[in-house]
Write a protein that holds these residues in place. Sequence first.
Motif, PDB file in Angstrom:
ATOM      1  N   ARG A   1       0.911 -43.995  22.833  1.00 54.19           N
ATOM      2  CA  ARG A   1       1.002 -45.441  22.655  1.00 54.19           C
ATOM      3  C   ARG A   1       0.071 -45.941  21.563  1.00 54.19           C
ATOM      4  NH1 ARG A   1      -0.008 -48.311  28.041  1.00 54.19           N
ATOM      5  NH2 ARG A   1       2.195 -47.790  28.376  1.00 54.19           N
ATOM      6  N   ASN A   2      -1.084 -45.298  21.435  1.00 57.10           N
ATOM      7  CA  ASN A   2      -2.066 -45.746  20.461  1.00 57.10           C
ATOM      8  C   ASN A   2      -1.974 -45.006  19.127  1.00 57.10           C
ATOM      9  OD1 ASN A   2      -4.018 -47.738  21.977  1.00 57.10           O
ATOM     10  ND2 ASN A   2      -3.592 -46.074  23.424  1.00 57.10           N
ATOM     11  N   GLY A   3      -0.927 -44.205  18.972  1.00 58.11           N
ATOM     12  CA  GLY A   3      -0.707 -43.530  17.705  1.00 58.11           C
ATOM     13  C   GLY A   3      -1.790 -42.540  17.329  1.00 58.11           C
ATOM     14  N   LEU A   4      -2.407 -41.934  18.320  1.00 54.74           N
ATOM     15  CA  LEU A   4      -3.528 -41.035  18.069  1.00 54.74           C
ATOM     16  C   LEU A   4      -3.075 -39.613  17.762  1.00 54.74           C
ATOM     17  CD1 LEU A   4      -5.839 -42.328  20.936  1.00 54.74           C
ATOM     18  CD2 LEU A   4      -6.025 -42.838  18.495  1.00 54.74           C
ATOM     19  N   VAL A   5      -1.847 -39.286  18.131  1.00 53.61           N
ATOM     20  CA  VAL A   5      -1.307 -37.947  17.892  1.00 53.61           C
ATOM     21  C   VAL A   5       0.164 -38.081  17.511  1.00 53.61           C
ATOM     22  CG1 VAL A   5      -2.885 -36.818  19.527  1.00 53.61           C
ATOM     23  CG2 VAL A   5      -0.674 -37.642  20.316  1.00 53.61           C
ATOM     24  N   ASP A   6       0.706 -36.988  16.983  1.00 54.47           N
ATOM     25  CA  ASP A   6       2.146 -36.935  16.731  1.00 54.47           C
ATOM     26  C   ASP A   6       2.738 -35.800  17.554  1.00 54.47           C
ATOM     27  OD1 ASP A   6       1.358 -34.637  15.396  1.00 54.47           O
ATOM     28  OD2 ASP A   6       1.554 -35.524  13.401  1.00 54.47           O
ATOM     29  N   GLN A   7       4.023 -35.584  17.389  1.00 58.82           N
ATOM     30  CA  GLN A   7       4.692 -34.569  18.188  1.00 58.82           C
ATOM     31  C   GLN A   7       4.143 -33.181  17.914  1.00 58.82           C
ATOM     32  OE1 GLN A   7       6.801 -35.185  20.709  1.00 58.82           O
ATOM     33  NE2 GLN A   7       6.682 -32.986  21.144  1.00 58.82           N
ATOM     34  N   ASP A   8       3.662 -32.966  16.689  1.00 61.06           N
ATOM     35  CA  ASP A   8       3.103 -31.648  16.361  1.00 61.06           C
ATOM     36  C   ASP A   8       1.927 -31.305  17.279  1.00 61.06           C
ATOM     37  OD1 ASP A   8       4.923 -31.305  14.352  1.00 61.06           O
ATOM     38  OD2 ASP A   8       3.574 -31.913  12.734  1.00 61.06           O
ATOM     39  N   PHE A   9       1.143 -32.307  17.649  1.00 59.81           N
ATOM     40  CA  PHE A   9      -0.001 -32.089  18.540  1.00 59.81           C
ATOM     41  C   PHE A   9       0.469 -31.518  19.869  1.00 59.81           C
ATOM     42  CE2 PHE A   9      -2.501 -33.839  22.096  1.00 59.81           C
ATOM     43  CZ  PHE A   9      -3.745 -33.308  21.825  1.00 59.81           C
ATOM     44  N   PHE A  10       1.491 -32.139  20.444  1.00 54.80           N
ATOM     45  CA  PHE A  10       2.002 -31.666  21.728  1.00 54.80           C
ATOM     46  C   PHE A  10       2.677 -30.299  21.592  1.00 54.80           C
ATOM     47  CE2 PHE A  10       2.188 -36.393  22.161  1.00 54.80           C
ATOM     48  CZ  PHE A  10       1.204 -36.507  23.121  1.00 54.80           C
ATOM     49  N   ASP A  11       3.382 -30.094  20.494  1.00 50.97           N
ATOM     50  CA  ASP A  11       4.060 -28.809  20.279  1.00 50.97           C
ATOM     51  C   ASP A  11       3.054 -27.667  20.164  1.00 50.97           C
ATOM     52  OD1 ASP A  11       6.479 -30.098  20.328  1.00 50.97           O
ATOM     53  OD2 ASP A  11       6.700 -30.167  18.142  1.00 50.97           O
ATOM     54  N   GLU A  12       1.951 -27.922  19.481  1.00 54.94           N
ATOM     55  CA  GLU A  12       0.928 -26.885  19.323  1.00 54.94           C
ATOM     56  C   GLU A  12       0.311 -26.512  20.668  1.00 54.94           C
ATOM     57  OE1 GLU A  12      -1.849 -28.434  16.556  1.00 54.94           O
ATOM     58  OE2 GLU A  12      -0.484 -28.283  14.825  1.00 54.94           O
ATOM     59  N   ILE A  13       0.090 -27.494  21.526  1.00 55.57           N
ATOM     60  CA  ILE A  13      -0.472 -27.195  22.838  1.00 55.57           C
ATOM     61  C   ILE A  13       0.535 -26.437  23.691  1.00 55.57           C
ATOM     62  CG2 ILE A  13      -1.301 -28.230  24.990  1.00 55.57           C
ATOM     63  CD1 ILE A  13      -2.646 -30.379  23.342  1.00 55.57           C
ATOM     64  N   GLU A  14       1.821 -26.791  23.579  1.00 56.48           N
ATOM     65  CA  GLU A  14       2.842 -26.057  24.321  1.00 56.48           C
ATOM     66  C   GLU A  14       2.927 -24.609  23.853  1.00 56.48           C
ATOM     67  OE1 GLU A  14       4.611 -26.818  27.013  1.00 56.48           O
ATOM     68  OE2 GLU A  14       3.377 -28.642  27.062  1.00 56.48           O
ATOM     69  N   ASP A  15       2.778 -24.405  22.554  1.00 55.69           N
ATOM     70  CA  ASP A  15       2.765 -23.032  22.029  1.00 55.69           C
ATOM     71  C   ASP A  15       1.564 -22.269  22.577  1.00 55.69           C
ATOM     72  OD1 ASP A  15       5.045 -23.511  20.578  1.00 55.69           O
ATOM     73  OD2 ASP A  15       4.004 -23.910  18.683  1.00 55.69           O
ATOM     74  N   GLU A  16       0.422 -22.955  22.639  1.00 55.42           N
ATOM     75  CA  GLU A  16      -0.774 -22.314  23.183  1.00 55.42           C
ATOM     76  C   GLU A  16      -0.585 -21.986  24.665  1.00 55.42           C
ATOM     77  OE1 GLU A  16      -5.640 -22.978  23.300  1.00 55.42           O
ATOM     78  OE2 GLU A  16      -4.322 -24.601  22.593  1.00 55.42           O
ATOM     79  N   ALA A  17       0.101 -22.871  25.379  1.00 54.07           N
ATOM     80  CA  ALA A  17       0.364 -22.633  26.797  1.00 54.07           C
ATOM     81  C   ALA A  17       1.272 -21.423  26.991  1.00 54.07           C
ATOM     82  CB  ALA A  17       0.984 -23.880  27.436  1.00 54.07           C
ATOM     83  N   GLU A  18       2.266 -21.270  26.097  1.00 53.31           N
ATOM     84  CA  GLU A  18       3.148 -20.117  26.175  1.00 53.31           C
ATOM     85  C   GLU A  18       2.376 -18.818  25.971  1.00 53.31           C
ATOM     86  OE1 GLU A  18       6.345 -19.675  26.944  1.00 53.31           O
ATOM     87  OE2 GLU A  18       6.466 -21.796  27.484  1.00 53.31           O
ATOM     88  N   LYS A  19       1.466 -18.811  25.010  1.00 54.03           N
ATOM     89  CA  LYS A  19       0.657 -17.620  24.766  1.00 54.03           C
ATOM     90  C   LYS A  19      -0.266 -17.331  25.946  1.00 54.03           C
ATOM     91  CE  LYS A  19       0.712 -18.223  19.736  1.00 54.03           C
ATOM     92  NZ  LYS A  19      -0.074 -18.527  18.527  1.00 54.03           N
ATOM     93  N   LEU A  20      -0.794 -18.391  26.552  1.00 48.64           N
ATOM     94  CA  LEU A  20      -1.633 -18.208  27.737  1.00 48.64           C
ATOM     95  C   LEU A  20      -0.822 -17.601  28.866  1.00 48.64           C
ATOM     96  CD1 LEU A  20      -4.286 -18.605  29.284  1.00 48.64           C
ATOM     97  CD2 LEU A  20      -3.568 -20.961  29.754  1.00 48.64           C
ATOM     98  N   GLY A  21       0.411 -18.073  29.030  1.00 48.74           N
ATOM     99  CA  GLY A  21       1.275 -17.509  30.058  1.00 48.74           C
ATOM    100  C   GLY A  21       1.544 -16.037  29.840  1.00 48.74           C
ATOM    101  N   GLU A  22       1.793 -15.656  28.587  1.00 48.06           N
ATOM    102  CA  GLU A  22       2.018 -14.248  28.269  1.00 48.06           C
ATOM    103  C   GLU A  22       0.769 -13.420  28.571  1.00 48.06           C
ATOM    104  OE1 GLU A  22       3.090 -14.241  24.200  1.00 48.06           O
ATOM    105  OE2 GLU A  22       5.015 -15.281  24.509  1.00 48.06           O
ATOM    106  N   HIS A  23      -0.392 -13.979  28.245  1.00 51.35           N
ATOM    107  CA  HIS A  23      -1.665 -13.295  28.519  1.00 51.35           C
ATOM    108  C   HIS A  23      -1.831 -13.044  30.017  1.00 51.35           C
ATOM    109  CE1 HIS A  23      -5.955 -12.404  28.579  1.00 51.35           C
ATOM    110  NE2 HIS A  23      -6.176 -13.475  29.325  1.00 51.35           N
TER     111      HIS A  23
END
Length: 391
Positions: free
Chosen positions: A320-342
């Motif tokens: 709502r406050n324009g502090l992040v864009d979709q890339d921010f959320f996508d990068e965290i989701e990618d990190e979560a996927e790698k954590l899951g694989e780990h």
Amino acid sequence: MSESAVPRSSTAGDFGGPQAAIDELGSAELVQLLTPEGERVEHPDFSFDLGDDAIKGFYRDMVLTRRIDTEATALQRHGELGIWAQLLGQEAAQVGSGRALRPQDFVFPTYREHGVAWCRDIDPLRLLGLFRGVDQGGWDPNEGNFGLYTIVIGAQTLHATGYAMGLQRDGVVGTGDADRDAAVVAYFGDGASSQGDVNESFIFAASYNAPVVFFCQNNQWAISEPIERQSRIPLYQRALGFGFPGVRVDGNDVLASYAVTQAALQRARDGQGPTLVEAYTYRMGAHTTTDDPTRYRLSADVESWKLKDPIQRVKVYLTRNGLVDQDFFDEIEDEAEKLGEHLRAGCKALPEPRILDTFDYVYAEQTAELAAERDGFAAYLDSFDTTAGAH
């Protein structure tokens, strides 16, 4: 969710700001700084003193903590873990309080503080080892100043209080040195608050003015027993009977959880004694993977608490406050996927325990008697013919 006003604590210190608020038993109202709709609000006594970059970090912490929980639950369902204690819905209470800790502070958890462990840089595989049955219970106290998970309900509060009394005697409380003064946090749930160990720890902590914060995650269910059957008053008000202050915080608000815990920890480090923090939250999942919560609670209650999801309210605030864009959320989701694989690969690769290692974790320096017992047990194991039946 406001409560009636309570009298001033007799242990009040001469402080201003949030510490004074704690000595006044916080506020009669729930401390909240971020609403379920993702709006920042002010509180007369507590404030969040970090910037938006910290809030972004909190969001990442909570998403990855939830992924740990999701992966561990799936591993249990596939037979890779014997059991798992879920934390779904309690991420804000754990991440907020965990990030308020300083490196020298020490944590005594229950068996559900996966988010706090994450904040202390504990590899989640260490947690899985316990639930897989390949970890014999040993823990390096120098690893993140994070104690071993405690299965005995409430026992860790006594451990925490004793450790806090030790900090006093080591001269690392109330010196004014921010890099030296230390405190302890004991985590437990609303069910554990009914245990004798917890109440005994309150007595000792109050009597010795120990630098300990009792952090109760009130998720409203002690397995299948609702909080209404455990206490006639809000849990934070119990502290008054023991002579120290209590505060109730919105446990689904990561900003408020951080601010209140930070103030309570500083009060402890300054030598002003214990505080009870009640993080009012909700266990959206099961007590453990052996539990079926549909047998004892209404689905409508779960759905209403989903609207207060701690992760979503931060996401809404950032968006709502324009502090992040979709890339921010996508990068965290990618990190979560790698954590899951780990976690998936690492869990299956965890080595089997070596039975004789148990003797290495009894004392810092092994005694002659224990060494003799170890040698005797080793000889006993060697007496078995392990090749019998190999063909």
